[in-house]
Design an enzyme around this catalytic site. Structure first.
Site, PDB file in Angstrom:
ATOM      1  CD  GLU A 123      31.699  74.657  30.739  1.00  0.00           C
ATOM      2  OE1 GLU A 123      32.190  74.419  29.634  1.00  0.00           O
ATOM      3  OE2 GLU A 123      32.222  75.409  31.564  1.00  0.00           O
ATOM      4  CD  GLU A 158      35.174  73.434  34.296  1.00  0.00           C
ATOM      5  OE1 GLU A 158      35.600  74.329  33.532  1.00  0.00           O
ATOM      6  OE2 GLU A 158      34.691  72.374  33.883  1.00  0.00           O
TER       7      GLU A 158
HETATM    8  C1  FCB Z   1      35.480  74.991  30.524  1.00  0.00           C
HETATM    9  C2  FCB Z   1      35.575  73.500  30.326  1.00  0.00           C
HETATM   10  C3  FCB Z   1      36.860  72.902  30.800  1.00  0.00           C
HETATM   11  C4  FCB Z   1      38.040  73.793  30.493  1.00  0.00           C
HETATM   12  C5  FCB Z   1      37.784  75.205  30.943  1.00  0.00           C
HETATM   13  C6  FCB Z   1      38.941  76.155  30.728  1.00  0.00           C
HETATM   14  O1  FCB Z   1      34.545  75.541  29.655  1.00  0.00           O
HETATM   15  O2  FCB Z   1      34.522  72.845  30.999  1.00  0.00           O
HETATM   16  O3  FCB Z   1      36.982  71.622  30.248  1.00  0.00           O
HETATM   17  O4  FCB Z   1      38.368  73.710  29.168  1.00  0.00           O
HETATM   18  O5  FCB Z   1      36.649  75.707  30.293  1.00  0.00           O
END
Ligand code: FCB
Length: 452
Positions: free
Chosen positions: A168, A347
């Site tokens: 990210e 994610e």
């Molecule tokens: C993302 C992050 C991860 C976690 C999630 C909820 O932005 O990559 O580490 O904190 O959010």
């Protein structure tokens, strides 16, 4: 579910994700160097409840137990990150063998358990010594990042195939350097855009270095994407949403996949970064995969900016709207807009106030519904042509949620921070069944999340 079946391709990868600083603890053990997150969390006022990642889930000392739980659940793919200052305490120079040993053991344990490691090289814990030389604002840090990346691939490339450079870049730059809510806590938009450029450049350099170290390595990058939707169908709101997409998403996707910055560059005045000859072609390396992190959409109005309170919407404990169709919308949009390598959902997940019930279990039905609804949308996006090869739930276990500390629980596995005891939530059992079935069907109803 209307008796529908959502089965995934046979080789679809089911996984769960974590990040070093959020779970490992052992912040100063065995020669580990200080990271910017150690420094930030030790600074009063930065983290809710004055929590720190000093101990976190103590995964550094409990990794075999955690791998054992994954094996029990049938989770076949594990996305985790290497802590740069644990293996190179000052960010460069000689490796710290004890730190390397930890990852050696973890990787071997995973492979013995039939779990494929997906390694992220940078999930936000920059060595503090590199921050002291300007951190990501200093272009040269990208050279150290490339050296570190190559060193890791040389050590582990015989066992690790999948390498992610940076997690990210959007969050690193915007929350670390514009809003300042994350390490290193700087608030300056021009700095933010320069950092973003330097991060992309560091990614490009790292891909080149990784490939030179091991030509069979599969390289990618992970970014968070927000589908941007207009608040109404007026042309002003449609333009506002499109501008937000260009600023937040295309600003990263265009350099990576088109070797250019979007046209809105011209509207950024003197905030635009210093871009030198050759930078964009270095950034736009051919990738083997692209990782998408999705949590929420943004609804944009020309007059009032982002609308945070949406009538009738449901929110997670983070205050993030639950909107599963967003993941389909953004997968189809990026598939149309770019020539992409295979995609992974690296994610997706939700924090809820999970509580132990009288029967000793954690009935996190909302999380099960969240995952199910998102999987259905991902499946639809795949039917519409998105080349999604896998799904990693965030997170394997409850952990240190950055500036929010430990109160936001995203895990499939509950962690009691007093005893560090792990307990499988209902969602973990449910996800395990999804994995075994390779998808969803009517048997996996919400009402009876069955124990394996
Ligand atoms: C993302 C992050 C991860 C976690 C999630 C909820 O932005 O990559 O580490 O904190 O959010």
């Amino acid at each position: 579910m209307n008796n529908s079946k959502y089965l995934f391709p046979r080789d679809f990868r089911w996984g769960a994700a974590t990040a070093a600083y959020q779970i490992e603890g052992a912040w100063n053990e065995d020669g580990k160097g200080e990271s910017i997150w150690d420094r930030f969390s030790h600074t009063p006022g930065k983290i809710a409840g004055a929590h720190t990642g000093d101990v976190a889930c103590n995964h550094y000392h409990r990794s075999s137990e955690d791998v054992g739980l994954m094996r029990e659940l049938g989770i076949g793919n594990y996305r985790f990150s290497i802590s740069w200052p644990r293996v190179l305490p000052t960010g460069k120079g000689h490796p710290n063998e004890k730190g390397i040993d930890f990852y050696e053991r973890l990787i071997d344990d995973l492979l013995e358990s039939g779990i494929e490691p997906f390694v992220t090289l940078y999930h936000w814990d920059l060595p503090q010594t590199l921050q002291d030389t300007g951190g990501w604002l200093n272009r040269d840090v990208g050279h150290y990042f490339a050296d570190y990346s190559a060193a890791m691939v040389k050590r582990f490339g015989d066992r690790v195939k999948f390498w992610t450079t940076i997690n990210e870049p959007w969050v690193v730059a915007h929350l670390g350097f514009r809003t300042g809510e994350m390490a290193p806590g700087i608030q300056d938009e021009k700095t933010c855009l320069q950092v973003l450029h330097n991060l992309l450049l560091a990614h490009g350099r790292a891909v080149v270095a990784i490939r030179a170290a091991d030509s069979s390595a599969q390289c990618g990058i992970v970014n968070i994407l927000f589908p941007e939707e207009p608040a109404t169908n007026t042309s002003e709101d449609i333009d506002a949403a499109e501008f937000a997409w260009q600023k937040d998403c295309a600003w990263i996707m265009d350099p990576l996949f088109k070797a250019t910055y979007p046209a809105i560059w011209d509207s950024m005045g003197d905030k635009v970064p210093d871009v030198r000859a050759g930078d964009l072609s270095l950034i736009a390396q051919q990738l083997d995969f692209f990782g998408v992190n999705y949590y929420f959409r943004c609804i944009m109005s020309a007059t009032s900016g982002r609308i945070l309170e949406i009538p009738g919407a449901q929110y997670t404990d983070m205050g993030w709207e639950v909107h599963a169709p967003g993941i389909r919308n953004l997968l189809t949009r990026i598939t149309e807009d770019y020539r992409l390598p295979p995609l992974y959902i690296t994610e997706n997940g939700a924090a809820y106030k999970d509580e132990l019930s009288g029967d000793g279990r954690i009935h996190d039905t909302q999380r099960i519904k969240y995952i199910r609804d998102h999987l259905i949308e991902i499946h639809q996006a795949m039917v519409q042509g998105a080349d999604v090869r896998g799904y990693f739930y965030w997170s394997l276990m409850d952990n240190f949620e950055w500036a929010h500390g430990f109160d936001k629980r995203f895990g499939l596995i509950h962690v009691d921070y007093e005893t560090l005891h792990r307990k499988l939530k209902d969602s973990a059992h449910w996800y395990s069944r999804v994995i075994r079935r390779n998808g969803l069907d009517e048997v996996l109803s919400l009402k009876q999340p069955m124990v394996v």
